[in-house]
Design an enzyme around this catalytic site. Structure first.
Site, PDB file in Angstrom:
ATOM      1  N   HIS A 173       0.844   9.580  -3.111  1.00  0.00           N
ATOM      2  CA  HIS A 173       2.046   9.106  -2.426  1.00  0.00           C
ATOM      3  C   HIS A 173       2.240   9.807  -1.081  1.00  0.00           C
ATOM      4  CE1 HIS A 173       3.157   7.750  -6.674  1.00  0.00           C
ATOM      5  NE2 HIS A 173       2.953   6.675  -5.956  1.00  0.00           N
TER       6      HIS A 173
ATOM      7  N   THR B  52      -2.432  -2.439  -6.322  1.00  0.00           N
ATOM      8  CA  THR B  52      -3.627  -2.173  -7.117  1.00  0.00           C
ATOM      9  C   THR B  52      -4.854  -2.481  -6.251  1.00  0.00           C
ATOM     10  OG1 THR B  52      -3.380  -4.380  -8.034  1.00  0.00           O
ATOM     11  CG2 THR B  52      -2.515  -2.569  -9.349  1.00  0.00           C
TER      12      THR B  52
ATOM     13  N   ASP C 115       1.414  -0.507  -1.309  1.00  0.00           N
ATOM     14  CA  ASP C 115       1.041   0.359  -2.429  1.00  0.00           C
ATOM     15  C   ASP C 115       0.629  -0.542  -3.580  1.00  0.00           C
ATOM     16  OD1 ASP C 115       0.681   2.272  -4.294  1.00  0.00           O
ATOM     17  OD2 ASP C 115       2.785   2.867  -4.453  1.00  0.00           O
TER      18      ASP C 115
ATOM     19  N   GLN D  34      -0.366  -8.340 -15.384  1.00  0.00           N
ATOM     20  CA  GLN D  34      -1.333  -7.306 -15.741  1.00  0.00           C
ATOM     21  C   GLN D  34      -1.007  -6.702 -17.107  1.00  0.00           C
ATOM     22  OE1 GLN D  34      -0.572  -4.685 -12.423  1.00  0.00           O
ATOM     23  NE2 GLN D  34       1.612  -4.864 -12.762  1.00  0.00           N
TER      24      GLN D  34
ATOM     25  N   ASP E 146       7.702 -11.643  -4.838  1.00  0.00           N
ATOM     26  CA  ASP E 146       6.344 -11.719  -4.315  1.00  0.00           C
ATOM     27  C   ASP E 146       6.300 -11.120  -2.898  1.00  0.00           C
ATOM     28  OD1 ASP E 146       3.978 -12.498  -3.145  1.00  0.00           O
ATOM     29  OD2 ASP E 146       4.016 -14.531  -3.965  1.00  0.00           O
ATOM     30  N   GLY E 147       5.649  -9.989  -2.778  1.00  0.00           N
ATOM     31  CA  GLY E 147       5.590  -9.279  -1.501  1.00  0.00           C
ATOM     32  C   GLY E 147       4.915 -10.088  -0.408  1.00  0.00           C
TER      33      GLY E 147
ATOM     34  N   GLU F 263       8.520  -5.460  -5.345  1.00  0.00           N
ATOM     35  CA  GLU F 263       7.553  -5.300  -6.440  1.00  0.00           C
ATOM     36  C   GLU F 263       7.530  -6.606  -7.234  1.00  0.00           C
ATOM     37  OE1 GLU F 263       5.349  -2.829  -8.002  1.00  0.00           O
ATOM     38  OE2 GLU F 263       5.046  -4.635  -9.200  1.00  0.00           O
TER      39      GLU F 263
HETATM   40  N1  AG3 Z   1      -1.630   2.239  -6.408  1.00  0.00           N
HETATM   41  C1  AG3 Z   1      -2.996   1.966  -6.796  1.00  0.00           C
HETATM   42  C2  AG3 Z   1      -4.048   2.799  -6.157  1.00  0.00           C
HETATM   43  C3  AG3 Z   1      -5.425   2.390  -6.561  1.00  0.00           C
HETATM   44  C4  AG3 Z   1      -5.915   2.958  -7.835  1.00  0.00           C
HETATM   45  N2  AG3 Z   1      -7.240   2.489  -8.146  1.00  0.00           N
HETATM   46  C5  AG3 Z   1      -7.985   2.881  -9.193  1.00  0.00           C
HETATM   47  N3  AG3 Z   1      -7.573   3.769 -10.020  1.00  0.00           N
HETATM   48  N4  AG3 Z   1      -9.132   2.302  -9.368  1.00  0.00           N
HETATM   49  C6  AG3 Z   1      -1.003   3.119  -7.298  1.00  0.00           C
HETATM   50  C7  AG3 Z   1       0.417   2.957  -7.487  1.00  0.00           C
HETATM   51  C8  AG3 Z   1       1.092   4.259  -7.354  1.00  0.00           C
HETATM   52  N5  AG3 Z   1       2.369   4.126  -6.755  1.00  0.00           N
END
Ligand code: AG3
Length: 291
Positions: free
Chosen positions: A75, A171, A169, A44, A150-151, A119
């Site tokens: 969180h 994306t 947690d 990414q 790789d989770g 992660e």
């Molecule tokens: N985890 C991603 C949550 C989703 C966010 N989506 C968005 N902004 N469109 C976040 C990692 C934090 N530990």
């Protein structure tokens, strides 16, 4: 779920803006004072900005991951209800969440003996350690076990019934994290959970991305015997309200241990027994669509 950057220089003040678009006409805009880092990894693009009033802002592929001001809303919501629904969360697995915020909240629970964080992108952890000390501090805890890997594979290879709580947690359900929202992964999570284990995941925004929210909850329902969708105010994400789900093989997800919950409430920024109860309330249109 379209995100694009719109950056312009304000002629009178020294800030740029960054907008995460929620849909065709609505976006959430931040006043940015400087770009701290921008790196492209195999997974990414990661941007770290400083904002006028909300501290640092971490953005992956144009989607906001967190601001220092509001990260605890997300969180707290992802972690505490699942942890307290599980009777004895000794072994906790976190998939994603390289910033450390989820890990920090998990470690508030004194039952935890091991909190393993898997992660995929080492750069997320590196950036957190360099710039986001209030989250990355969690890695200093001796119970934390960080694995860069790789989770999906990790959960697939896990011993059956080896984890009490699994937290995803990740994306969003579009892009590289999509497989983390699909049946094969959910089946592997179910197999890796103990009989009274609990999993929690983010399931996108219940209004702008209602179709995702509903599809994901229904998908979880085909796999787990108990599933409860819930929402929480998360001001840094589209609409300011974010969707989550907890799921189990039968363990009750709403009744939580009062004593443990009262203890946790002493240190959280947002989570309380009241927010826990309220989080399961759904607006009528959404309740109907969830069936
Ligand atoms: N985890 C991603 C949550 C989703 C966010 N989506 C968005 N902004 N469109 C976040 C990692 C934090 N530990």
């Amino acid at each position: 779920m379209s995100q694009e950057t719109s950056s312009h220089m304000d002629p009178t003040e020294s800030w740029h803006s960054f907008t995460e678009w929620s849909d065709k006409s609505v976006g959430l805009t931040w006043k940015i004072t400087r770009m701290i880092e921008s790196v492209t990894t195999p997974y990414q693009r990661i941007d770290l900005f400083d904002t006028v009033g909300d501290g640092k802002l971490l953005v992956h592929d144009n989607a906001v991951m967190l601001s220092e001001r509001f990260e605890s809303q997300y969180h707290d919501a992802l972690v505490h209800s699942a942890m307290l629904a599980c009777p004895n969360p000794r072994r906790v697995l976190i998939i994603g969440g390289g910033d450390g915020g989820t890990l920090r909240e998990v470690l508030r629970h004194s039952e935890v003996e091991v909190a393993c964080q898997v992660e995929i992108d080492a750069e997320v952890v590196r950036i957190a350690k360099d710039h986001l000390p209030t989250m990355a501090i969690a890695y200093d805890d001796p119970r934390a076990d960080l694995i860069i890997g790789d989770g999906m594979k990790f959960v697939g290879d896990a011993e059956p019934a080896s984890w009490d709580v699994i937290l995803i947690d990740s994306t969003d359900p579009i892009g590289p994290a999509a497989p983390l929202f699909e049946e094969p992964f959910y089946n592997d999570i179910k197999a890796a959970l103990t009989d009274d284990g609990v999993m929690a995941t983010q399931v996108a925004c219940p209004t702008f991305y209602a179709d995702y929210f509903i599809t994901l909850v229904k998908r979880l329902e085909t796999i787990f015997s108990m599933v409860r969708p819930y929402t929480s105010p998360v001001q840094m994400y589209p609409s300011g309200v974010w969707g989550f789900a907890v799921a189990s093989k039968g363990q009750d997800l709403v009744q939580i241990d009062e004593k443990r919950a009262a203890l946790i409430e002493e240190s959280t920024t947002n989570w309380t027994r009241e927010t826990h109860k309220a989080s399961f309330a759904m607006p009528n249109w959404l309740r109907r669509r969830l069936g």
